[in-house]
Design a protein around this motif. Structure first.
Motif, PDB file in Angstrom:
ATOM      1  N   ILE A  56       0.844  -1.202   0.000  1.00  0.00           N
ATOM      2  CA  ILE A  56       0.000   0.000   0.000  1.00  0.00           C
ATOM      3  C   ILE A  56       0.879   1.252   0.000  1.00  0.00           C
ATOM      4  O   ILE A  56       0.695   2.147  -0.834  1.00  0.00           O
ATOM      5  CB  ILE A  56      -0.961   0.003   1.210  1.00  0.00           C
ATOM      6  N   LYS A  57       1.838   1.303   0.920  1.00  0.00           N
ATOM      7  CA  LYS A  57       2.729   2.473   1.007  1.00  0.00           C
ATOM      8  C   LYS A  57       3.499   2.668  -0.289  1.00  0.00           C
ATOM      9  O   LYS A  57       3.555   3.783  -0.830  1.00  0.00           O
ATOM     10  CB  LYS A  57       3.705   2.314   2.168  1.00  0.00           C
ATOM     11  N   ASP A  58       4.112   1.604  -0.802  1.00  0.00           N
ATOM     12  CA  ASP A  58       4.902   1.721  -2.023  1.00  0.00           C
ATOM     13  C   ASP A  58       4.044   2.142  -3.213  1.00  0.00           C
ATOM     14  O   ASP A  58       4.489   2.924  -4.055  1.00  0.00           O
ATOM     15  CB  ASP A  58       5.627   0.406  -2.331  1.00  0.00           C
ATOM     16  N   SER A  59       2.807   1.654  -3.284  1.00  0.00           N
ATOM     17  CA  SER A  59       1.901   2.039  -4.374  1.00  0.00           C
ATOM     18  C   SER A  59       1.585   3.527  -4.315  1.00  0.00           C
ATOM     19  O   SER A  59       1.576   4.218  -5.348  1.00  0.00           O
ATOM     20  CB  SER A  59       0.600   1.235  -4.303  1.00  0.00           C
ATOM     21  N   ILE A  60       1.344   4.036  -3.123  1.00  0.00           N
ATOM     22  CA  ILE A  60       1.009   5.453  -2.960  1.00  0.00           C
ATOM     23  C   ILE A  60       2.244   6.320  -3.225  1.00  0.00           C
ATOM     24  O   ILE A  60       2.162   7.323  -3.946  1.00  0.00           O
ATOM     25  CB  ILE A  60       0.407   5.717  -1.568  1.00  0.00           C
ATOM     26  N   VAL A  61       3.395   5.930  -2.665  1.00  0.00           N
ATOM     27  CA  VAL A  61       4.628   6.700  -2.877  1.00  0.00           C
ATOM     28  C   VAL A  61       4.980   6.718  -4.362  1.00  0.00           C
ATOM     29  O   VAL A  61       5.286   7.770  -4.940  1.00  0.00           O
ATOM     30  CB  VAL A  61       5.796   6.135  -2.040  1.00  0.00           C
ATOM     31  N   LYS A  62       4.922   5.565  -4.999  1.00  0.00           N
ATOM     32  CA  LYS A  62       5.267   5.491  -6.427  1.00  0.00           C
ATOM     33  C   LYS A  62       4.315   6.359  -7.250  1.00  0.00           C
ATOM     34  O   LYS A  62       4.730   7.045  -8.182  1.00  0.00           O
ATOM     35  CB  LYS A  62       5.239   4.047  -6.917  1.00  0.00           C
ATOM     36  N   SER A  63       3.051   6.362  -6.873  1.00  0.00           N
ATOM     37  CA  SER A  63       2.066   7.176  -7.576  1.00  0.00           C
ATOM     38  C   SER A  63       2.326   8.664  -7.384  1.00  0.00           C
ATOM     39  O   SER A  63       2.198   9.453  -8.330  1.00  0.00           O
ATOM     40  CB  SER A  63       0.661   6.820  -7.104  1.00  0.00           C
ATOM     41  N   LEU A  64       2.692   9.058  -6.181  1.00  0.00           N
ATOM     42  CA  LEU A  64       2.990  10.468  -5.918  1.00  0.00           C
ATOM     43  C   LEU A  64       4.207  10.951  -6.698  1.00  0.00           C
ATOM     44  O   LEU A  64       4.237  12.074  -7.188  1.00  0.00           O
ATOM     45  CB  LEU A  64       3.262  10.687  -4.426  1.00  0.00           C
TER      46      LEU A  64
END
Length: 182
Positions: A56-64
């Motif tokens: 979840i964290k990596d998906s959000i960070v990568k998206s940002l």
């Protein structure tokens, strides 16, 4: 903390306009787009019942962060990247950008493997394209390009969602096997 030069540099994303070579009625900045992609990544994780905090964290960070190099490169549309085979050159530049400006996240950002995190981000990114086009159509944009991009976003979204489901069913199986073998 964060120095003034960095604050001013990242603020430039609000002035990088997406779809700058397409007829559109409402501008969308890369900063706005990145927010929507991160929000959609979070929503996709919720919808797909992804509970792994790292995913979840990596998906959000990568998206940002996925379009941060556009501070220097500007927005290059999907069709231009494809038609001119720019992806390898852009990948090299973007990797160097992340290593310099976001070293803590460079490994994540430089990773283009075919996994859950990258698929969530690509799906969220494509859904943001769909969102932009849908809004353009809703406010009266009758341009064929926007209608075509909107149609293509359905195909890309469907493929990515199917792929994500396949990855998640495999991920669930491997997690269950690993838990069972402990």
């Amino acid at each position: 903390m964060i120095d003034n030069d960095t604050l001013l540099d990242i603020y430039k994303l609000k002035d990088v306009i997406r779809y700058n070579c397409r007829k559109h009625l409402k501008d969308e900045s890369v900063a706005e787009h990145s927010f929507y992609v991160a929000l959609m990544a979070m929503m996709i994780c919720d919808e797909k019942k992804i509970t792994d905090a790292k995913i979840i964290k990596d998906s959000i960070v990568k998206s940002l962060l996925h379009d941060m190099p556009e501070i220097e490169l500007n927005d290059i549309t999907y069709n231009v990247k494809e038609k001119m085979n720019l992806r390898p050159m852009l990948k090299s530049y973007e990797d160097a950008y992340y290593k310099k400006h976001f070293p803590k996240y460079a490994e994540l950002m430089c990773d283009d493997s075919d996994g859950v995190v990258n698929t969530v981000m690509k799906l969220a990114d494509t859904m943001s394209v769909k969102q932009f086009c849908l809004n353009e159509i809703e406010i009266g944009n009758r341009d064929r390009d926007i209608a075509e991009i909107y149609g293509e976003s359905f195909t890309r979204t469907a493929k990515l969602e199917l792929h994500l489901d396949e990855l998640l069913s495999g991920h669930s199986m491997s997690s269950a096997i690993m838990k069972h073998s402990d």
